[in-house]
Design a protein around this motif. Structure first.
Motif, PDB file in Angstrom:
ATOM      1  N   ARG A   8       0.820  -1.186   0.000  1.00 31.48           N
ATOM      2  CA  ARG A   8       0.000   0.000   0.000  1.00 31.48           C
ATOM      3  C   ARG A   8       0.862   1.247   0.000  1.00 31.48           C
ATOM      4  O   ARG A   8       1.916   1.268   0.659  1.00 31.48           O
ATOM      5  CB  ARG A   8      -0.862  -0.002   1.260  1.00 31.48           C
ATOM      6  CG  ARG A   8      -2.190   0.638   1.010  1.00 31.48           C
ATOM      7  CD  ARG A   8      -3.067   0.672   2.213  1.00 31.48           C
ATOM      8  NE  ARG A   8      -3.911   1.852   2.022  1.00 31.48           N
ATOM      9  CZ  ARG A   8      -4.677   2.366   2.932  1.00 31.48           C
ATOM     10  NH1 ARG A   8      -4.718   1.844   4.122  1.00 31.48           N
ATOM     11  NH2 ARG A   8      -5.401   3.425   2.667  1.00 31.48           N
ATOM     12  N   GLY A   9       0.425   2.281  -0.715  1.00 31.12           N
ATOM     13  CA  GLY A   9       1.138   3.552  -0.692  1.00 31.12           C
ATOM     14  C   GLY A   9       1.468   4.055  -2.074  1.00 31.12           C
ATOM     15  O   GLY A   9       1.399   3.306  -3.053  1.00 31.12           O
ATOM     16  N   PHE A  10       1.824   5.325  -2.136  1.00 29.41           N
ATOM     17  CA  PHE A  10       2.198   5.936  -3.414  1.00 29.41           C
ATOM     18  C   PHE A  10       3.633   6.450  -3.345  1.00 29.41           C
ATOM     19  O   PHE A  10       4.472   6.073  -4.131  1.00 29.41           O
ATOM     20  CB  PHE A  10       1.247   7.090  -3.744  1.00 29.41           C
ATOM     21  CG  PHE A  10       1.548   7.731  -5.070  1.00 29.41           C
ATOM     22  CD1 PHE A  10       1.040   7.202  -6.237  1.00 29.41           C
ATOM     23  CD2 PHE A  10       2.352   8.863  -5.137  1.00 29.41           C
ATOM     24  CE1 PHE A  10       1.334   7.774  -7.465  1.00 29.41           C
ATOM     25  CE2 PHE A  10       2.643   9.446  -6.358  1.00 29.41           C
ATOM     26  CZ  PHE A  10       2.141   8.909  -7.529  1.00 29.41           C
ATOM     27  N   SER A  12       5.602   6.236  -0.440  1.00 28.60           N
ATOM     28  CA  SER A  12       6.317   5.179   0.250  1.00 28.60           C
ATOM     29  C   SER A  12       5.365   4.008   0.409  1.00 28.60           C
ATOM     30  O   SER A  12       4.157   4.184   0.489  1.00 28.60           O
ATOM     31  CB  SER A  12       6.833   5.669   1.600  1.00 28.60           C
ATOM     32  OG  SER A  12       5.808   5.619   2.562  1.00 28.60           O
TER      33      SER A  12
ATOM     34  N   LEU B 122      -5.056   9.947  -3.299  1.00 30.01           N
ATOM     35  CA  LEU B 122      -3.697   9.392  -3.375  1.00 30.01           C
ATOM     36  C   LEU B 122      -3.031   9.405  -1.991  1.00 30.01           C
ATOM     37  O   LEU B 122      -2.413   8.426  -1.580  1.00 30.01           O
ATOM     38  CB  LEU B 122      -2.881  10.219  -4.366  1.00 30.01           C
ATOM     39  CG  LEU B 122      -1.891   9.469  -5.241  1.00 30.01           C
ATOM     40  CD1 LEU B 122      -2.583   8.335  -5.985  1.00 30.01           C
ATOM     41  CD2 LEU B 122      -1.246  10.414  -6.227  1.00 30.01           C
ATOM     42  N   LEU B 123      -3.184  10.527  -1.259  1.00 26.39           N
ATOM     43  CA  LEU B 123      -2.580  10.626   0.078  1.00 26.39           C
ATOM     44  C   LEU B 123      -3.117   9.541   1.005  1.00 26.39           C
ATOM     45  O   LEU B 123      -2.400   9.020   1.855  1.00 26.39           O
ATOM     46  CB  LEU B 123      -2.889  11.991   0.698  1.00 26.39           C
ATOM     47  CG  LEU B 123      -1.964  13.159   0.371  1.00 26.39           C
ATOM     48  CD1 LEU B 123      -2.266  14.313   1.304  1.00 26.39           C
ATOM     49  CD2 LEU B 123      -0.493  12.771   0.471  1.00 26.39           C
ATOM     50  N   ARG B 124      -4.406   9.223   0.828  1.00 26.34           N
ATOM     51  CA  ARG B 124      -5.041   8.204   1.658  1.00 26.34           C
ATOM     52  C   ARG B 124      -4.241   6.906   1.628  1.00 26.34           C
ATOM     53  O   ARG B 124      -4.147   6.200   2.629  1.00 26.34           O
ATOM     54  CB  ARG B 124      -6.465   7.958   1.147  1.00 26.34           C
ATOM     55  CG  ARG B 124      -7.246   6.926   1.891  1.00 26.34           C
ATOM     56  CD  ARG B 124      -8.641   6.757   1.279  1.00 26.34           C
ATOM     57  NE  ARG B 124      -9.359   5.688   1.937  1.00 26.34           N
ATOM     58  CZ  ARG B 124      -9.243   4.399   1.595  1.00 26.34           C
ATOM     59  NH1 ARG B 124      -8.462   4.048   0.596  1.00 26.34           N
ATOM     60  NH2 ARG B 124      -9.932   3.482   2.259  1.00 26.34           N
ATOM     61  N   GLU B 125      -3.656   6.592   0.462  1.00 27.73           N
ATOM     62  CA  GLU B 125      -2.872   5.362   0.315  1.00 27.73           C
ATOM     63  C   GLU B 125      -1.617   5.399   1.184  1.00 27.73           C
ATOM     64  O   GLU B 125      -1.085   4.363   1.547  1.00 27.73           O
ATOM     65  CB  GLU B 125      -2.484   5.149  -1.146  1.00 27.73           C
ATOM     66  CG  GLU B 125      -3.655   4.775  -2.045  1.00 27.73           C
ATOM     67  CD  GLU B 125      -4.354   3.510  -1.584  1.00 27.73           C
ATOM     68  OE1 GLU B 125      -3.660   2.495  -1.373  1.00 27.73           O
ATOM     69  OE2 GLU B 125      -5.590   3.542  -1.406  1.00 27.73           O
ATOM     70  N   ASP B 126      -1.117   6.591   1.463  1.00 32.08           N
ATOM     71  CA  ASP B 126       0.105   6.724   2.268  1.00 32.08           C
ATOM     72  C   ASP B 126      -0.207   6.960   3.742  1.00 32.08           C
ATOM     73  O   ASP B 126       0.697   7.210   4.541  1.00 32.08           O
ATOM     74  CB  ASP B 126       0.978   7.855   1.724  1.00 32.08           C
ATOM     75  CG  ASP B 126       1.803   7.395   0.526  1.00 32.08           C
ATOM     76  OD1 ASP B 126       1.203   6.766  -0.366  1.00 32.08           O
ATOM     77  OD2 ASP B 126       3.016   7.635   0.481  1.00 32.08           O
ATOM     78  N   MET B 127      -1.496   6.916   4.083  1.00 30.11           N
ATOM     79  CA  MET B 127      -1.897   7.147   5.473  1.00 30.11           C
ATOM     80  C   MET B 127      -2.278   5.829   6.143  1.00 30.11           C
ATOM     81  O   MET B 127      -2.669   4.873   5.478  1.00 30.11           O
ATOM     82  CB  MET B 127      -3.106   8.092   5.525  1.00 30.11           C
ATOM     83  CG  MET B 127      -2.796   9.509   5.095  1.00 30.11           C
ATOM     84  SD  MET B 127      -4.301  10.522   5.041  1.00 30.11           S
ATOM     85  CE  MET B 127      -4.819  10.495   6.771  1.00 30.11           C
ATOM     86  N   ASP B 180       4.441   6.495   7.267  1.00 30.71           N
ATOM     87  CA  ASP B 180       5.876   6.294   7.529  1.00 30.71           C
ATOM     88  C   ASP B 180       6.417   7.319   8.527  1.00 30.71           C
ATOM     89  O   ASP B 180       7.617   7.389   8.745  1.00 30.71           O
ATOM     90  CB  ASP B 180       6.673   6.360   6.209  1.00 30.71           C
ATOM     91  CG  ASP B 180       6.584   7.728   5.537  1.00 30.71           C
ATOM     92  OD1 ASP B 180       5.812   8.579   6.019  1.00 30.71           O
ATOM     93  OD2 ASP B 180       7.278   7.938   4.533  1.00 30.71           O
ATOM     94  N   TYR B 229      14.865   7.945   7.866  1.00 35.83           N
ATOM     95  CA  TYR B 229      15.359   8.498   6.618  1.00 35.83           C
ATOM     96  C   TYR B 229      16.668   9.275   6.793  1.00 35.83           C
ATOM     97  O   TYR B 229      16.853   9.981   7.783  1.00 35.83           O
ATOM     98  CB  TYR B 229      14.326   9.433   6.002  1.00 35.83           C
ATOM     99  CG  TYR B 229      13.077   8.721   5.541  1.00 35.83           C
ATOM    100  CD1 TYR B 229      13.102   7.897   4.435  1.00 35.83           C
ATOM    101  CD2 TYR B 229      11.872   8.893   6.223  1.00 35.83           C
ATOM    102  CE1 TYR B 229      11.954   7.246   3.996  1.00 35.83           C
ATOM    103  CE2 TYR B 229      10.714   8.252   5.797  1.00 35.83           C
ATOM    104  CZ  TYR B 229      10.759   7.425   4.678  1.00 35.83           C
ATOM    105  OH  TYR B 229       9.637   6.791   4.258  1.00 35.83           O
ATOM    106  N   TYR B 270      10.631  12.989  -1.715  1.00 35.40           N
ATOM    107  CA  TYR B 270      10.914  11.585  -1.375  1.00 35.40           C
ATOM    108  C   TYR B 270      12.096  11.051  -2.169  1.00 35.40           C
ATOM    109  O   TYR B 270      12.841  10.189  -1.696  1.00 35.40           O
ATOM    110  CB  TYR B 270       9.683  10.705  -1.620  1.00 35.40           C
ATOM    111  CG  TYR B 270       8.826  10.514  -0.389  1.00 35.40           C
ATOM    112  CD1 TYR B 270       9.107   9.494   0.518  1.00 35.40           C
ATOM    113  CD2 TYR B 270       7.754  11.356  -0.126  1.00 35.40           C
ATOM    114  CE1 TYR B 270       8.330   9.308   1.647  1.00 35.40           C
ATOM    115  CE2 TYR B 270       6.969  11.188   0.998  1.00 35.40           C
ATOM    116  CZ  TYR B 270       7.256  10.157   1.890  1.00 35.40           C
ATOM    117  OH  TYR B 270       6.488   9.979   3.008  1.00 35.40           O
TER     118      TYR B 270
END
Ligand code: ZN
Ligand code: ZN
Lengths: 128, 279
Positions: A8-10, A12, B122-127, B180, B229, B270
């Protein structure tokens, strides 16, 4: 307990890790309910759905409300823009070999001296 | 205004105030915005209909006025019908004009559908599932008096009148902590130059043309946790490496420019970090 193998993610990526509902009919990876595509009658995973759709429609923001849209968009963005998402999970999955992921190991391999090794490192991604 | 799109009381209130400022789980925010987007699409379709009816009824009024002068060979009945139709067309024209104006005022910015919703999806996927996000959106048009910062009236002998208006529209901003641990702040400011030029053609008719030029200015601050990071050149404190980026896109029609510029900037941020340790 077996967990969902979707990443899952874009920007990361991480392992989904939700409980498995079914195997994808195309790639046979075990998937949770969120990672099965409603459009396919919950038979295919969102990644497979995205790959199939990508043949027909290019990136862009059409059908943004379709659950497979982020997967379609990321697949086309990563490829066309040469973006390598950071992967913070643990499982190497050849399903994603088309993309260049950056993980802890591959970064170390990239920066470290003489570490372009082919020592069967199963967690290093995409430096091939 | 009655609509087909089912709306919650909150969505109705937001469709009125056109200002969104929420700090909520991402799924709630998206549900809220998708409802407003559906409403906007419905109202846009109705506005197009109203303008069609307006056009057709104006044509009927003109034809009616011409026909009403004819005597129809003394056929009073035909004459009455023409007059009645003309009057009906006048009423239809007024009603559709009023409707058009009301719908125009209720129109939400297309940026909601073209940029804000795709970006948040799109942000939802990284949350993390159920994670909250702070989102501010101004759904009003950029070309309103409140957002006008300057007006020029340059002279040009080829035109009767030129009005140049500059608008500044900070319409989209927010912040979120991603799965992350990275903290993201974003902002989009649209700058609009609207040039309205009026010209008299050889037949003495006035013609007005409006031209728009947009600068879509995006800014992001991406603060990566130092635990996971490593960053070569970024200002860092003990906890975070911070990368700030700003970019401007010039365009005549915006489309999804704001979405594109935000995604590209975050991807660039990133792209500049390396993984120090597993999250
Ligand atoms: Zn699959
Ligand atoms: Zn899953």
């Amino acid at each position: 307990m077996e967990t969902c193998k979707a990443k899952r993610g874009f920007f990361s990526l991480r392992d989904c890790g939700e409980p498995v509902a079914k195997k994808c009919a195309l790639c046979s990876r075990p998937m949770c309910t969120h990672h099965l595509s409603p459009a396919s009658g919950y038979t295919r995973c969102l990644d497979c759905d995205a790959r199939q759709a990508e043949q027909k429609v290019a990136g862009g923001t059409a059908n943004v409300n379709d659950p497979s849209w982020p997967y379609r968009y990321r697949s086309s963005y990563w490829r066309t823009r040469g973006y390598s998402p950071i992967y913070g999970g643990y499982y190497y999955d050849p399903y994603y070999n088309d993309y260049d992921f950056r993980s802890f190991d591959s970064d170390m391999a990239r920066r470290g001296p003489s570490t372009a090794s082919d020592s069967g490192d199963t967690t290093g991604f995409g430096d091939s | 205004m009655k609509t087909m799109t089912p709306l919650s009381p909150e969505q109705q209130r937001l469709a009125q105030s056109m200002l969104i400022n929420v700090n909520r789980p991402i799924d709630d925010v998206l549900a809220l915005l998708r409802g407003l987007s559906a409403l906007d699409q419905e109202l846009t379709a109705r506005r197009k209909n109203a303008s069609k009816i307006l056009g057709v009824s104006i044509v009927i009024v003109f034809i009616g006025l011409i026909l009403a002068r004819k005597s129809f060979g003394g056929a009073h009945f035909a004459h009455y019908i023409v007059v009645a139709l003309t009057v009906a067309a006048v009423i239809a024209a007024i009603a559709s004009a009023v409707m058009y104006k009301r719908l125009k005022k209720a129109d939400l910015t297309d940026d909601l559908t073209n940029s804000a919703i795709p970006f948040l999806t799109l942000l939802r996927e990284d949350m993390n599932s159920g994670g909250t996000i702070h989102v501010k959106i101004d759904l009003r048009s950029a070309a309103i008096n409140e957002k006008k910062v300057k007006e020029n009236r340059p002279k040009d002998p080829r035109f009767t009148k030129i009005i140049e208006s500059f608008f500044v529209n900070p319409w989209f901003s927010g912040n979120v902590v991603l799965a992350d641990g990275t903290r993201l702040d974003w902002e989009v400011i649209d700058k609009l130059l609207q040039r309205v030029r009026t010209k008299r053609n050889p037949r003495g008719k006035y013609k007005t043309k409006t031209k728009e030029k947009w600068h879509v200015v995006g800014g992001v601050t991406v603060a990566f946790p130092t635990k996971q990071y490593a960053v070569a050149d970024a200002s860092a404190d003990e906890k975070r490496h911070t990368i700030k980026l700003k970019r401007k896109v010039k365009t005549d029609s915006k489309g999804s420019s704001a979405f594109d510029v935000l995604v590209d900037m975050i991807a660039e941020a990133y792209g500049g970090v390396a993984v120090a340790r597993r999250s």
